[in-house]
Design an enzyme around this catalytic site. Sequence first.
Site, PDB file in Angstrom:
ATOM      1  N   HIS A 263       7.862 -11.723   0.018  1.00  0.00           N
ATOM      2  CA  HIS A 263       7.214 -11.668   1.347  1.00  0.00           C
ATOM      3  C   HIS A 263       6.991 -13.077   1.890  1.00  0.00           C
ATOM      4  O   HIS A 263       5.914 -13.414   2.404  1.00  0.00           O
ATOM      5  CB  HIS A 263       5.894 -10.886   1.279  1.00  0.00           C
TER       6      HIS A 263
ATOM      7  N   TYR B 143      -0.005 -11.983  -8.382  1.00  0.00           N
ATOM      8  CA  TYR B 143      -0.301 -12.674  -7.118  1.00  0.00           C
ATOM      9  C   TYR B 143      -0.993 -14.008  -7.406  1.00  0.00           C
ATOM     10  O   TYR B 143      -0.781 -14.996  -6.715  1.00  0.00           O
ATOM     11  CB  TYR B 143      -1.184 -11.802  -6.211  1.00  0.00           C
TER      12      TYR B 143
HETATM   13  C1  HEM Z   1       3.758  -5.017 -10.064  1.00  0.00           C
HETATM   14  C2  HEM Z   1       4.299  -4.879  -8.869  1.00  0.00           C
HETATM   15  C3  HEM Z   1       4.285  -6.008  -7.893  1.00  0.00           C
HETATM   16  C4  HEM Z   1       4.469  -7.337  -8.101  1.00  0.00           C
HETATM   17  C5  HEM Z   1       4.767  -8.040  -9.419  1.00  0.00           C
HETATM   18  C6  HEM Z   1       4.317  -7.998  -6.822  1.00  0.00           C
HETATM   19  C7  HEM Z   1       4.412  -9.349  -6.636  1.00  0.00           C
HETATM   20  C8  HEM Z   1       4.017 -10.019  -5.482  1.00  0.00           C
HETATM   21  C9  HEM Z   1       3.825 -11.437  -5.364  1.00  0.00           C
HETATM   22  C10 HEM Z   1       4.049 -12.453  -6.495  1.00  0.00           C
HETATM   23  C11 HEM Z   1       3.438 -11.707  -4.100  1.00  0.00           C
HETATM   24  C12 HEM Z   1       3.116 -13.075  -3.486  1.00  0.00           C
HETATM   25  C13 HEM Z   1       1.601 -13.311  -3.609  1.00  0.00           C
HETATM   26  C14 HEM Z   1       1.156 -14.634  -3.016  1.00  0.00           C
HETATM   27  O1  HEM Z   1       1.801 -15.669  -3.261  1.00  0.00           O
HETATM   28  O2  HEM Z   1       0.114 -14.641  -2.316  1.00  0.00           O
HETATM   29  C15 HEM Z   1       3.395 -10.440  -3.401  1.00  0.00           C
HETATM   30  C16 HEM Z   1       3.059 -10.273  -2.079  1.00  0.00           C
HETATM   31  C17 HEM Z   1       3.069  -9.067  -1.447  1.00  0.00           C
HETATM   32  N1  HEM Z   1       3.258  -7.826  -2.008  1.00  0.00           N
HETATM   33 FE1  HEM Z   1       3.635  -7.439  -3.923  1.00  0.00          FE
HETATM   34  N2  HEM Z   1       4.047  -7.063  -5.863  1.00  0.00           N
HETATM   35  C18 HEM Z   1       4.026  -5.837  -6.472  1.00  0.00           C
HETATM   36  C19 HEM Z   1       3.801  -4.620  -5.882  1.00  0.00           C
HETATM   37  C20 HEM Z   1       3.621  -4.442  -4.544  1.00  0.00           C
HETATM   38  C21 HEM Z   1       3.411  -3.173  -3.902  1.00  0.00           C
HETATM   39  C22 HEM Z   1       3.299  -1.832  -4.630  1.00  0.00           C
HETATM   40  C23 HEM Z   1       3.278  -3.425  -2.564  1.00  0.00           C
HETATM   41  C24 HEM Z   1       3.036  -2.455  -1.444  1.00  0.00           C
HETATM   42  C25 HEM Z   1       2.196  -1.469  -1.553  1.00  0.00           C
HETATM   43  C26 HEM Z   1       3.392  -4.858  -2.366  1.00  0.00           C
HETATM   44  C27 HEM Z   1       3.289  -5.506  -1.166  1.00  0.00           C
HETATM   45  C28 HEM Z   1       3.180  -6.873  -1.015  1.00  0.00           C
HETATM   46  C29 HEM Z   1       2.925  -7.535   0.252  1.00  0.00           C
HETATM   47  C30 HEM Z   1       2.775  -6.866   1.618  1.00  0.00           C
HETATM   48  C31 HEM Z   1       2.843  -8.901  -0.023  1.00  0.00           C
HETATM   49  C32 HEM Z   1       2.622 -10.030   0.979  1.00  0.00           C
HETATM   50  C33 HEM Z   1       1.117 -10.281   1.136  1.00  0.00           C
HETATM   51  C34 HEM Z   1       0.874 -11.416   2.115  1.00  0.00           C
HETATM   52  O3  HEM Z   1       1.259 -11.247   3.290  1.00  0.00           O
HETATM   53  O4  HEM Z   1       0.319 -12.448   1.704  1.00  0.00           O
HETATM   54  N3  HEM Z   1       3.590  -5.440  -3.592  1.00  0.00           N
HETATM   55  N4  HEM Z   1       3.750  -9.423  -4.256  1.00  0.00           N
END
Ligand code: HEM
Length: 309
Positions: A27, A290
């Site tokens: 993202h 995260y």
């Molecule tokens: C274990 C499963 C998951 C992992 C390992 C993962 C990993 C990550 C990581 C590393 C980030 C960046 C965080 C940051 O630097 O602030 C992120 C952001 C994000 N993830 Fe996930 N994620 C997972 C599951 C999900 C799921 C299930 C959703 C949706 C329901 C999701 C939606 C998002 C969104 C929308 C962002 C961006 C948030 C922002 O705008 O700062 N993720 N994710």
Amino acid sequence: MSPTRSQQVVDELNELFGFHDGYRTVHAKGRFLTGEFIAAPAAARLTRAPHMQGGRIQVTARFSNGNGNPALPDFLPDVRGLAVSFHLPAGQRTDIVAATLPRFPVRTPAGVLALVRALRPRLTMPLRLTAFLLRHPEFLRSLPANLLALRRPPASYASARYYAIHAYRWMSPYGSERFVRYRWVPEQEKRLGWLRALLRGRDYLQHDLEARLRNGPVRMHLQVQVARPGDPVSDPSAAWPEDREIVTVGTLELRALDGEEEAYVFDPLRITDGIGPSDDPVLLFRTQAYTVSAERRGALHRPQHVKAA
Ligand code: HEM
């Protein structure tokens, strides 16, 4: 010291999408907005959470494309994200982090690691993917029937549905508890054909937000799907039956873009009084991943300032 599983997952994601200094691991491309959330009367009957009691609650939100490469154009097929932080009294926050896929493809953190490893872009990928699919039958089961339509780019970030996937426990003021799943529903859902999206240009989703905000707030409605006893509340890959009650619990009104929030970290486990987590292992694991990503992009050492809407 050997790396933790969350570090391994972030390493694999960096390998898949490239490491882009200062950006989120996934993202990476997105826009911050500020605005307000107004709860519907039905919300206060389901939870005593402070942002669900009516009144105007300030929010910080971010729309995003799921890929970890911030330079990719908006018209490529991708998951889109909507993260919302509700600003509560006494400087507290609570977050909903949602994306356009209705279900998660695996059930456990080990499954997440296996999936990102299977996707490594090497010659052996077909073999690895086959082995992964045999061990994780939930992957194919989790795919929505309208997957192809969902892969078409949205006309606007504000014309897609976003699902928070995991179940959360809502505690009512009367002492009862129900598990719910959140989804953000747009005023009008619309996706584009590939060619039309391409013709709109590489940053059309960003420009669309600017244009919309000149004409008034961007609105999204928050709905909860309410579980019945026996529904799978710890498995993010499993759907709940279609006939489960859906309640509209409030409206998001996004009014302005805000470009100064890159240090911000959303967290699906940042919950508040009146809301509890389910024991979904993927939900519990996300916060760890995260935090690793936020640490690597330097977000944990910068102040997370909050602008008034
Ligand atoms: C274990 C499963 C998951 C992992 C390992 C993962 C990993 C990550 C990581 C590393 C980030 C960046 C965080 C940051 O630097 O602030 C992120 C952001 C994000 N993830 Fe996930 N994620 C997972 C599951 C999900 C799921 C299930 C959703 C949706 C329901 C999701 C939606 C998002 C969104 C929308 C962002 C961006 C948030 C922002 O705008 O700062 N993720 N994710």
